[in-house]
Design a protein around this motif. Structure first.
Motif, PDB file in Angstrom:
ATOM      1  N   TRP A  20       0.821  -1.219   0.000  1.00  0.00           N
ATOM      2  CA  TRP A  20       0.000   0.000   0.000  1.00  0.00           C
ATOM      3  C   TRP A  20       0.851   1.263   0.000  1.00  0.00           C
ATOM      4  O   TRP A  20       0.317   2.360  -0.101  1.00  0.00           O
ATOM      5  N   GLY A  21       2.150   1.128   0.135  1.00  0.00           N
ATOM      6  CA  GLY A  21       3.032   2.275   0.159  1.00  0.00           C
ATOM      7  C   GLY A  21       4.129   2.076   1.191  1.00  0.00           C
ATOM      8  O   GLY A  21       4.207   1.042   1.852  1.00  0.00           O
ATOM      9  N   VAL A  22       4.975   3.089   1.328  1.00  0.00           N
ATOM     10  CA  VAL A  22       6.108   3.002   2.255  1.00  0.00           C
ATOM     11  C   VAL A  22       5.708   3.609   3.599  1.00  0.00           C
ATOM     12  O   VAL A  22       5.476   4.817   3.705  1.00  0.00           O
ATOM     13  N   PHE A  23       5.633   2.769   4.595  1.00  0.00           N
ATOM     14  CA  PHE A  23       5.388   3.203   5.964  1.00  0.00           C
ATOM     15  C   PHE A  23       6.730   3.385   6.677  1.00  0.00           C
ATOM     16  O   PHE A  23       7.776   2.921   6.206  1.00  0.00           O
ATOM     17  N   GLN A  24       6.697   4.038   7.824  1.00  0.00           N
ATOM     18  CA  GLN A  24       7.811   4.049   8.755  1.00  0.00           C
ATOM     19  C   GLN A  24       7.460   3.099   9.900  1.00  0.00           C
ATOM     20  O   GLN A  24       6.350   3.167  10.451  1.00  0.00           O
ATOM     21  N   ILE A  25       8.371   2.177  10.240  1.00  0.00           N
ATOM     22  CA  ILE A  25       8.143   1.283  11.359  1.00  0.00           C
ATOM     23  C   ILE A  25       9.008   1.724  12.531  1.00  0.00           C
ATOM     24  O   ILE A  25      10.199   2.015  12.365  1.00  0.00           O
ATOM     25  N   HIS A  26       8.392   1.841  13.704  1.00  0.00           N
ATOM     26  CA  HIS A  26       9.053   2.336  14.902  1.00  0.00           C
ATOM     27  C   HIS A  26       8.959   1.278  15.997  1.00  0.00           C
ATOM     28  O   HIS A  26       7.860   0.794  16.303  1.00  0.00           O
ATOM     29  N   GLY A  27      10.079   0.917  16.587  1.00  0.00           N
ATOM     30  CA  GLY A  27      10.101  -0.079  17.640  1.00  0.00           C
ATOM     31  C   GLY A  27      10.099   0.554  19.017  1.00  0.00           C
ATOM     32  O   GLY A  27      10.812   1.533  19.263  1.00  0.00           O
TER      33      GLY A  27
END
Length: 210
Positions: A20-27
């Motif tokens: 669906w697109g480029v997300f940012q993943i945050h841990g």
């Protein structure tokens, strides 16, 4: 005496390309439970802007193994699709398998459901409350992402109340009716009748997806 370290912390962030697109993943880390949670953010917003979000509890069987005995995987996919289509938003993915009882206990609960219990009866038979999830870390995660006002994608009034109690302004609830199948229709009925979930398209004669 030194003050104790805060219970929550941000660990790292990276790009996460999806269909669906480029997300940012945050841990994020909860030092009290040692659980690791993630947030997926998409787009940008101002500090006081209303941001669409989904708070999604981990469901290995539904999210990754395509189980149709729950609606979790269907809702996860719809939430990510809606966030990308909206141009901005956040999905909080919390490691709370089986409404907080853990993966193996959830499989035990599945076994009891195979023998005729519903999802609430199975959890309580195993010695757990019907829903043991804790949403406290959401306040820290959303604060770190500069989100204070949200449109919450949920059918669960307890989740809405939990965020409100944490000081997060829930401007509206967005229904996320998705994934009612022949295999999970009784499960959905139990969530409506015993846990108060609100399914706008739910009825006793709802047409199941196949």
């Amino acid at each position: 005496m030194k003050n104790p370290p805060p219970p929550y912390s941000h660990a790292c962030s990276a790009n996460l390309p999806t269909r669906w697109g480029v997300f940012q993943i945050h841990g994020f880390v909860d030092s009290c439970s040692s659980l690791e949670h993630v947030a997926l953010s998409y787009g940008k917003w101002h500090v006081n802007e209303v941001v669409p979000i989904r708070v999604h509890s981990e469901c290995l069987t539904g999210d990754a193994l395509f189980s149709s005995r729950c609606d979790c995987g269907f809702q996860l996919e719809l939430a990510l699709k809606k966030i990308a289509a909206n141009g901005k938003g956040v999905l909080l993915y919390l490691r709370q398998e089986g409404r907080g009882i853990g993966l193996l206990n959830k499989i035990h609960a599945y076994s009891l459901q195979d023998k005729g219990m519903d999802t609430v009866e199975a959890n309580t038979h195993l010695g757990f409350d019907a829903d043991m999830r804790d949403y406290s870390i959401c306040q820290f995660m959303l604060g770190w992402l500069n989100v204070s006002k949200v449109s919450l994608m949920t059918n669960n009034p307890a989740k809405l109340q939990a965020l409100t109690n944490l000081g997060i302004k829930v401007v509206e609830r967005i229904p996320i009716d998705q994934g009612i199948t022949a295999e999970n229709k009784n499960y959905i009925r139990t969530k409506v009748q015993k846990l108060g979930h609100m399914f706008d398209i739910y009825s006793e004669s709802v047409e199941c997806q196949h």
